[in-house]
Each structure stands twice: as structure tokens, then as C-alpha cells.
Design an enzyme around this catalytic site. Sequence first.
Site, PDB file in Angstrom:
ATOM      1  N   HIS A   1       0.852  -1.187   0.000  1.00 40.90           N
ATOM      2  CA  HIS A   1       0.000   0.000   0.000  1.00 40.90           C
ATOM      3  C   HIS A   1       0.890   1.239   0.000  1.00 40.90           C
ATOM      4  O   HIS A   1       2.112   1.121   0.065  1.00 40.90           O
ATOM      5  CB  HIS A   1      -0.971   0.001   1.174  1.00 40.90           C
TER       6      HIS A   1
ATOM      7  N   HIS B   1       1.185   3.989   2.064  1.00 42.24           N
ATOM      8  CA  HIS B   1       1.692   4.726   3.234  1.00 42.24           C
ATOM      9  C   HIS B   1       3.212   4.894   3.113  1.00 42.24           C
ATOM     10  O   HIS B   1       3.927   3.962   2.746  1.00 42.24           O
ATOM     11  CB  HIS B   1       1.364   3.963   4.529  1.00 42.24           C
TER      12      HIS B   1
ATOM     13  N   ASP C   1       5.727   4.910   5.079  1.00 39.34           N
ATOM     14  CA  ASP C   1       6.681   4.007   5.728  1.00 39.34           C
ATOM     15  C   ASP C   1       6.872   2.707   4.947  1.00 39.34           C
ATOM     16  O   ASP C   1       7.747   1.909   5.274  1.00 39.34           O
ATOM     17  CB  ASP C   1       6.278   3.722   7.192  1.00 39.34           C
ATOM     18  N   HIS C   2       6.056   2.506   3.904  1.00 37.39           N
ATOM     19  CA  HIS C   2       6.178   1.289   3.098  1.00 37.39           C
ATOM     20  C   HIS C   2       6.751   1.537   1.711  1.00 37.39           C
ATOM     21  O   HIS C   2       7.112   0.584   1.020  1.00 37.39           O
ATOM     22  CB  HIS C   2       4.813   0.604   2.987  1.00 37.39           C
TER      23      HIS C   2
ATOM     24  N   ASP D   1      -0.140  -3.798   6.076  1.00 38.80           N
ATOM     25  CA  ASP D   1      -0.827  -3.077   7.152  1.00 38.80           C
ATOM     26  C   ASP D   1      -2.329  -3.327   7.044  1.00 38.80           C
ATOM     27  O   ASP D   1      -2.908  -3.188   5.974  1.00 38.80           O
ATOM     28  CB  ASP D   1      -0.586  -1.569   7.031  1.00 38.80           C
TER      29      ASP D   1
ATOM     30  N   HIS E   1       6.288  -4.815  12.265  1.00 40.20           N
ATOM     31  CA  HIS E   1       5.633  -3.502  12.230  1.00 40.20           C
ATOM     32  C   HIS E   1       5.036  -3.231  13.617  1.00 40.20           C
ATOM     33  O   HIS E   1       3.854  -2.887  13.757  1.00 40.20           O
ATOM     34  CB  HIS E   1       4.546  -3.530  11.148  1.00 40.20           C
TER      35      HIS E   1
HETATM   36 ZN    ZN Z   1       2.939   0.902   8.096  1.00 41.13          ZN
HETATM   37 ZN    ZN Z   2      -0.142   1.647   6.468  1.00 39.87          ZN
END
Ligand code: ZN
Ligand code: ZN
Length: 246
Positions: free
Chosen positions: A21, A23, A25-26, A141, A206
Site C-alpha cells: 500500500h 503509506h 513508511d512502506h 498493514d 511492524h
Molecule cells: Zn505501516
Molecule cells: Zn499503512
Amino acid sequence: MIRMMEAGVAPVDLTAQFVTHYHSDHVVDLPDVVMTRWITQQLKKTGPLPIVTPNGPAQRFVERMLDAFDDDIHVRMEHTDSPAPRLKVTSFDAPTVSTEVWRSVDGLVRVSAIGVRHEPVRDAVAYRVDTPDGAVVISGDTRACVEVFELANGADLVVHEACRTAAMAKAISGTVFETIFSYHSDTIEVGRLAQQHGIPRLVLTHLIPAPQTDKDEKRFADDVRAGGFTGELTVGRDLMTFEIGR
Ligand SMILES: [Zn+2]
Ligand SMILES: [Zn+2]
């Protein structure tokens, strides 16, 4: 990118890259993987990096992520007389049932995806990697949801995100963390679902909140056990490796 190198995998070694996805942080590291692969390809020709991503914002990110490197790419091309970096993007609509989204050329490795519950982020997926040695599922996530565990039917190992939502409910009440925690997986619920679906081995990743001590880490494991999980359990740390199959 740094962890990958520490694990002994260089960007030119990658067969394909999978995005769960959008976001930050990914995906914040993805341009680094692509650019470093491109630069080091001068030594080892590997072609464009195949990137597999759900349709929507994640796919849009992938298609635009090199734009900010225009000037850098230009000067490197001029200097080395090399073609521009290219991506081979495969995108798919986040499916409601397990759906194959990628297969290795020899057909031995298959990757399937399923849409997960990370709203307000839609188009988030979990992946399952099937190999002749066994199967591994990566949740990405999500709230704790049955979709991940349906995808994990018969898998050897599930790598699942973990958030101590229930345990910290009082502490985060009325703060921004209440909202953030609401779209992640309560550890107790993960334990309950994993047990219900007969998952043999669970690895937590995570981790929210990030553990500072061994005691903090143990709390994640205790939560999962409180949910009823009796299988093999590991609270993940960076660079851990796991063996499956024979
Ligand atoms: Zn995340
Ligand atoms: Zn996320």
C-alpha cells in the site's frame, strides 16, 4: 534498502518487488531501490525492475516516484551514455478473494494477493508467496481481519503486523494514536484469528508501539497468547531469517 543490503541482497539481485500500500513508511525507500539498481546495473545488466502493486494511489506513486530524480538521471545518463531507468509495473485491483498476481518464469514461485482492511487507506493488500518448499503470508498493514487468514490457509508461516490497541486503549484515549491504532491489528485479535485458522507459525512485525526493552517485546507475545494462539510465535526483529519446508 539498507536492511536489504545488510541481508545480503543487492537491488540487482531482485526478481520482483511487491508493494502492499502507499503509506510512506512502506514506499519511501522504493526510489532508492530502483535508482541504486539502475546505477549498479552498469556492472551487471538485469533490465527493468518488475514492480507489482495494487491499482490506485500505490500504483500512481510508483509511476511518479522517479520524477524528482529527473536532473540526477539526466546527468548520469549524459556522463555514462546509458539508457534511462525503466520500471515494469504490473498493477491489479485489490481482490476480495485470493488471486494470483505474479508467477516466476519457471512457474515454481507464485504470489497471490488479497485486499485487507486498512481504511481509510483502500487498495491495501496482503501477499502470499508459494514455493515448492512451502508458503509464507505477509499481512502488510491492516486491522486484524479474516482476509489475511483466508489467504494463509495451509501456509507455513504468517508475518503479521502488530499493534497493542486493546492493551493501550486507556493510554491513547482521546489522542491521535487512537485514530492511528484503529487501522492496525490488535495483537490479541491477531492471536485469536491465527488460532481459529490453525496457523502453525506466526511472526509479528511492524510493532506499534516500537519496543524499547525485552519486557516491551514480551508484551506483544503475551497479547497474542491472551488471544488464544498456541502455535510457534516470534516477535520479529530486523534481519531475522526463518526457514520453511524440508
Ligand atoms: Zn505501516
Ligand atoms: Zn499503512
